[in-house]
Design a protein around this motif. Structure first.
Motif, PDB file in Angstrom:
ATOM      1  N   LYS A 197     -19.594 -26.070   4.185  1.00 44.00           N
ATOM      2  CA  LYS A 197     -20.562 -26.432   3.147  1.00 44.00           C
ATOM      3  C   LYS A 197     -20.094 -25.977   1.766  1.00 44.00           C
ATOM      4  CE  LYS A 197     -24.425 -26.903   6.233  1.00 44.00           C
ATOM      5  NZ  LYS A 197     -25.862 -27.051   6.254  1.00 44.00           N
ATOM      6  N   VAL A 220     -17.557 -28.394   0.329  1.00 45.02           N
ATOM      7  CA  VAL A 220     -18.178 -29.575  -0.278  1.00 45.02           C
ATOM      8  C   VAL A 220     -18.707 -29.225  -1.666  1.00 45.02           C
ATOM      9  CG1 VAL A 220     -20.123 -31.185  -0.113  1.00 45.02           C
ATOM     10  CG2 VAL A 220     -18.765 -30.650   1.921  1.00 45.02           C
ATOM     11  N   LEU A 221     -19.404 -28.105  -1.775  1.00 47.72           N
ATOM     12  CA  LEU A 221     -20.016 -27.720  -3.050  1.00 47.72           C
ATOM     13  C   LEU A 221     -18.990 -27.358  -4.116  1.00 47.72           C
ATOM     14  CD1 LEU A 221     -22.976 -25.635  -1.608  1.00 47.72           C
ATOM     15  CD2 LEU A 221     -23.039 -27.994  -2.486  1.00 47.72           C
ATOM     16  N   LEU A 273     -18.116 -29.919  -6.809  1.00 50.29           N
ATOM     17  CA  LEU A 273     -19.029 -30.190  -7.916  1.00 50.29           C
ATOM     18  C   LEU A 273     -18.604 -29.413  -9.155  1.00 50.29           C
ATOM     19  CD1 LEU A 273     -22.385 -29.933  -5.953  1.00 50.29           C
ATOM     20  CD2 LEU A 273     -21.100 -32.008  -6.522  1.00 50.29           C
ATOM     21  N   ASN A 291     -26.192 -29.121 -11.216  1.00 48.02           N
ATOM     22  CA  ASN A 291     -25.913 -29.964 -10.066  1.00 48.02           C
ATOM     23  C   ASN A 291     -27.156 -30.249  -9.238  1.00 48.02           C
ATOM     24  OD1 ASN A 291     -22.943 -30.282 -10.108  1.00 48.02           O
ATOM     25  ND2 ASN A 291     -23.008 -28.055 -10.056  1.00 48.02           N
ATOM     26  N   GLU A 292     -27.239 -31.474  -8.778  1.00 46.08           N
ATOM     27  CA  GLU A 292     -28.300 -31.857  -7.875  1.00 46.08           C
ATOM     28  C   GLU A 292     -28.012 -31.285  -6.487  1.00 46.08           C
ATOM     29  OE1 GLU A 292     -31.073 -33.714  -8.668  1.00 46.08           O
ATOM     30  OE2 GLU A 292     -30.350 -33.493 -10.727  1.00 46.08           O
ATOM     31  N   GLU A 293     -29.023 -31.218  -5.682  1.00 48.64           N
ATOM     32  CA  GLU A 293     -28.876 -30.787  -4.295  1.00 48.64           C
ATOM     33  C   GLU A 293     -28.068 -31.815  -3.512  1.00 48.64           C
ATOM     34  OE1 GLU A 293     -31.921 -30.975  -0.619  1.00 48.64           O
ATOM     35  OE2 GLU A 293     -32.571 -29.783  -2.332  1.00 48.64           O
ATOM     36  N   VAL A 294     -27.133 -31.340  -2.699  1.00 45.60           N
ATOM     37  CA  VAL A 294     -26.419 -32.202  -1.754  1.00 45.60           C
ATOM     38  C   VAL A 294     -27.188 -32.091  -0.437  1.00 45.60           C
ATOM     39  CG1 VAL A 294     -24.259 -32.633  -0.536  1.00 45.60           C
ATOM     40  CG2 VAL A 294     -24.213 -31.817  -2.909  1.00 45.60           C
ATOM     41  N   LYS A 295     -27.778 -33.191  -0.010  1.00 42.49           N
ATOM     42  CA  LYS A 295     -28.656 -33.172   1.164  1.00 42.49           C
ATOM     43  C   LYS A 295     -27.978 -32.539   2.371  1.00 42.49           C
ATOM     44  CE  LYS A 295     -31.421 -36.268   4.000  1.00 42.49           C
ATOM     45  NZ  LYS A 295     -31.987 -35.780   4.910  1.00 42.49           N
ATOM     46  N   ARG A 345     -26.472 -26.429  -3.049  1.00 41.98           N
ATOM     47  CA  ARG A 345     -26.271 -26.664  -4.480  1.00 41.98           C
ATOM     48  C   ARG A 345     -25.228 -25.700  -5.005  1.00 41.98           C
ATOM     49  NH1 ARG A 345     -31.691 -27.250  -7.912  1.00 41.98           N
ATOM     50  NH2 ARG A 345     -30.101 -27.899  -9.361  1.00 41.98           N
TER      51      ARG A 345
END
Length: 96
Positions: free
Chosen positions: A52, A55-56, A59, A65-69, A73
C-alpha cells in the motif's frame, strides 16, 4: 470518522534514518493493532503495508491527495495513512 468505525487506519511515518513509526486510529471494541509502533526499516513492515505504501509513494507529496480506495492517502513527504482492509470485504490481511 465513519471509515475508522469500519476498519482501522494506520498513520505510517518514515523517518530520515529510514526507521518507521506507526500509530493506529480505530474505534472498534477490543481491537488489537496489527502493527508494532516501530520498525527498523520499511522492509520489516508486513507485506500488505509495504504494497500500500508503494502505491501511495507514486502520489505527489506537494499536493493535497485524494484517498486511494482501499489503500489510503499520502499526507506529506514521509507520512501516509494506510487503510487496513476494505469496505467491500476484500481484506488484504487474509491469506490467499
Amino acid at each position: 470518522i465513519e471509515k475508522v468505525k469500519e476498519e482501522p487506519i494506520y498513520r505510517i511515518e518514515i523517518n530520515e534514518d529510514n526507521t518507521v513509526q506507526t500509530t493506529c486510529y480505530e474505534m472498534l471494541d477490543a481491537f488489537n493493532p496489527e502493527l508494532k509502533n516501530y520498525y527498523e526499516t520499511l522492509d520489516d513492515l508486513p507485506k500488505w503495508v509495504q504494497d500500500k505504501i508503494s502505491v501511495l509513494m507514486l502520489l505527489d507529496h506537494t499536493k493535497v491527495n485524494e484517498e486511494v480506495k482501499g489503500v489510503g492517502r499520502r499526507i506529506s513527504k514521509n507520512v501516509y495513512w494506510v487503510f487496513n482492509g476494505e469496505l467491500d470485504g476484500n481484506d488484504p490481511r487474509r491469506e490467499s
